[in-house]
Design an enzyme around this catalytic site. Structure first.
Site, PDB file in Angstrom:
ATOM      1  N   ASP A   1       5.722   5.469   9.932  1.00  0.00           N
ATOM      2  CA  ASP A   1       5.644   4.789   8.640  1.00  0.00           C
ATOM      3  C   ASP A   1       6.961   4.078   8.316  1.00  0.00           C
ATOM      4  O   ASP A   1       7.658   4.487   7.395  1.00  0.00           O
ATOM      5  CB  ASP A   1       5.306   5.853   7.582  1.00  0.00           C
ATOM      6  CG  ASP A   1       5.059   5.291   6.206  1.00  0.00           C
ATOM      7  OD1 ASP A   1       4.811   4.082   6.092  1.00  0.00           O
ATOM      8  OD2 ASP A   1       5.133   6.076   5.235  1.00  0.00           O
TER       9      ASP A   1
ATOM     10  N   HIS B   1       4.349  11.104   5.289  1.00  0.00           N
ATOM     11  CA  HIS B   1       5.183  11.384   4.113  1.00  0.00           C
ATOM     12  C   HIS B   1       5.811  12.776   4.141  1.00  0.00           C
ATOM     13  O   HIS B   1       6.093  13.357   3.091  1.00  0.00           O
ATOM     14  CB  HIS B   1       4.400  11.174   2.808  1.00  0.00           C
ATOM     15  CG  HIS B   1       4.239   9.735   2.443  1.00  0.00           C
ATOM     16  ND1 HIS B   1       3.820   9.316   1.202  1.00  0.00           N
ATOM     17  CD2 HIS B   1       4.446   8.606   3.159  1.00  0.00           C
ATOM     18  CE1 HIS B   1       3.763   7.987   1.167  1.00  0.00           C
ATOM     19  NE2 HIS B   1       4.136   7.541   2.339  1.00  0.00           N
TER      20      HIS B   1
ATOM     21  N   GLU C   1       5.800   1.706  -1.250  1.00  0.00           N
ATOM     22  CA  GLU C   1       4.736   2.624  -1.628  1.00  0.00           C
ATOM     23  C   GLU C   1       3.619   1.874  -2.315  1.00  0.00           C
ATOM     24  O   GLU C   1       3.406   0.695  -2.077  1.00  0.00           O
ATOM     25  CB  GLU C   1       5.294   3.747  -2.487  1.00  0.00           C
ATOM     26  CG  GLU C   1       6.210   4.656  -1.706  1.00  0.00           C
ATOM     27  CD  GLU C   1       6.436   5.950  -2.414  1.00  0.00           C
ATOM     28  OE1 GLU C   1       5.452   6.591  -2.824  1.00  0.00           O
ATOM     29  OE2 GLU C   1       7.595   6.315  -2.557  1.00  0.00           O
TER      30      GLU C   1
ATOM     31  N   ASP D   1       0.279  -0.141  10.577  1.00  0.00           N
ATOM     32  CA  ASP D   1       0.921   0.923   9.814  1.00  0.00           C
ATOM     33  C   ASP D   1       0.458   2.284  10.321  1.00  0.00           C
ATOM     34  O   ASP D   1      -0.669   2.427  10.813  1.00  0.00           O
ATOM     35  CB  ASP D   1       0.589   0.783   8.324  1.00  0.00           C
ATOM     36  CG  ASP D   1       1.607   1.488   7.426  1.00  0.00           C
ATOM     37  OD1 ASP D   1       2.535   2.122   7.956  1.00  0.00           O
ATOM     38  OD2 ASP D   1       1.468   1.396   6.191  1.00  0.00           O
TER      39      ASP D   1
END
Length: 369
Positions: free
Chosen positions: A151, A320, A191, A232
């Site tokens: 990411d 994340h 984000e 992504d």
């Protein structure tokens, strides 16, 4: 639905965005499949994409929050790679600032790197349609020290490898067009919601407002994007990438067909339970309204740009978390994605015979050493 063809010139360009964008020129008509020989000659990037030692990927695997030294170092790494190895690509910096909930009244810089390689006779005059290959390079500010390997460090390195993999063939193609007098026929983080995609929103606004000269084929740089391909969360084992949009399912099927053919030819290193791109035969009624992942493409999508979003769902387990680092990347998956996307770009740009020609020249040069 196929690519828009009614008023397009014969040639597109490839655009690469990174928070990174790459742009090129290719035919606007439905593209022909690459030959098996060309697929077999798609270069591997296993050495340069190694998470720990690879010259393209390993320098990106650092915290790179916007406005920090890590972000600046990665910008320089990417820019220096193009300047050193792909000098015919043009770099444009698109800079903006924004205040974020995390920084209060402090303005944070956001910088898009846009690498463009257009046919040499077009001079960016608004008559060239574009294939945009896109990834973001910045990383989250929390958790502190977050690397963001999937990411999106790995997607950025993949795009760099793609640009290198097609560059020489593009040169050969455009040289041949000039020689045959065919050149007159004329290829661009963060984000979600408001606290996110600051650089993407700024760039979409800029390209929507910037007008090309009168009588150009396209009105704005935004209008010239024939397809926006966003990479992504790539780099984990066994990804499942759905087809999100019926309007670009034709492009998804093209990429999925490349994966299928390369697997049959034994050209990919991974052995997944299912294909990376398993939804070629998705029925029209299976697409759900709003059934997509919000990401950097949204500011472009709401302005009518066709989007092919290459992102797996469910997300990788490391998403994340501090586990999204070099040790949790799968080199075989990264290299396979680089081959698939390189082949997709080469097919879009109709580089079949030129990829083979370049490979023959390289083999001949090595034999003469």
């Amino acid at each position: 639905m196929g690519p828009r063809t009614s008023t397009l010139p014969r040639w597109r360009a490839l655009l690469s965005l990174l928070g990174l964008v790459c742009v090129l020129a290719a035919p606007a008509l439905a593209y022909a499949e690459l030959s098996d020989t060309t697929l077999q000659n798609i270069p591997s990037g296993a050495d340069v994409l190694n998470p720990h030692t690879g010259a393209l990927l390993s320098p990106i695997l650092v915290p790179r929050v916007p406005g920090t030294p890590g972000s600046t170092a990665v910008q320089h790494h990417i820019a220096d790679f193009f300047a050193r190895e792909l000098p015919l690509w043009r770099l444009e910096w698109q800079n903006s600032t924004s205040r974020t909930p995390a920084t209060g009244t402090t303005d944070i810089p956001f910088m898009n790197l846009i690498f463009t390689r257009d046919p040499p006779w077009t001079k960016g005059n608004g008559d060239v349609g574009r294939l945009a290959l896109v990834a973001h390079y910045d990383s989250l500010y929390k958790p502190e020290g977050f690397i963001g390997a999937m990411d999106s460090a790995a997607p950025c390195a993949i795009l760099m490898q793609v640009a290198r993999g097609i560059d020489a063939a593009l040169t050969k193609k455009w040289e041949a067009m000039v020689e045959s007098d065919d050149a007159g026929l004329g290829l661009e983080d963060d984000e979600k919601d408001t606290d996110s995609i600051y650089g993407a929103r700024s760039l979409a606004e800029k390209w929507e407002a910037e007008m090309y000269p009168a009588q150009s084929t396209y009105e704005t740089p935004l209008d010239a994007i024939n397809l926006f391909v966003l990479l992504d969360l790539l780099g984990a084992v066994d990804p499942h990438v759905p087809s999100y949009f019926p309007t670009t399912h034709w492009a998804y099927k093209g990429m999925a067909n490349i994966e299928t053919r390369m697997r049959k030819l034994g050209l990919l290193a991974t052995k997944p339970k299912n294909s990376f791109l398993p939804e070629s035969h998705k029925a029209a009624e299976s697409f759900r309204s709003g059934g997509y992942v919000g990401d950097d493409h949204v500011p472009f999508m709401v302005r009518g740009v066709p989007i092919l979003h290459v992102i797996p769902t469910p997300f990788p387990p490391a998403w994340h978390t501090m586990d999204d680092d070099a040790d949790h990347l799968d080199l075989a998956s990264i290299d396979d994605w680089s081959k698939i996307v390189t082949a997709f770009a080469a097919e879009w740009l109709e580089l079949d015979e030129f990829m083979s020609h370049v490979m023959k020249q390289e083999i001949r040069s090595r034999s003469e050493l």
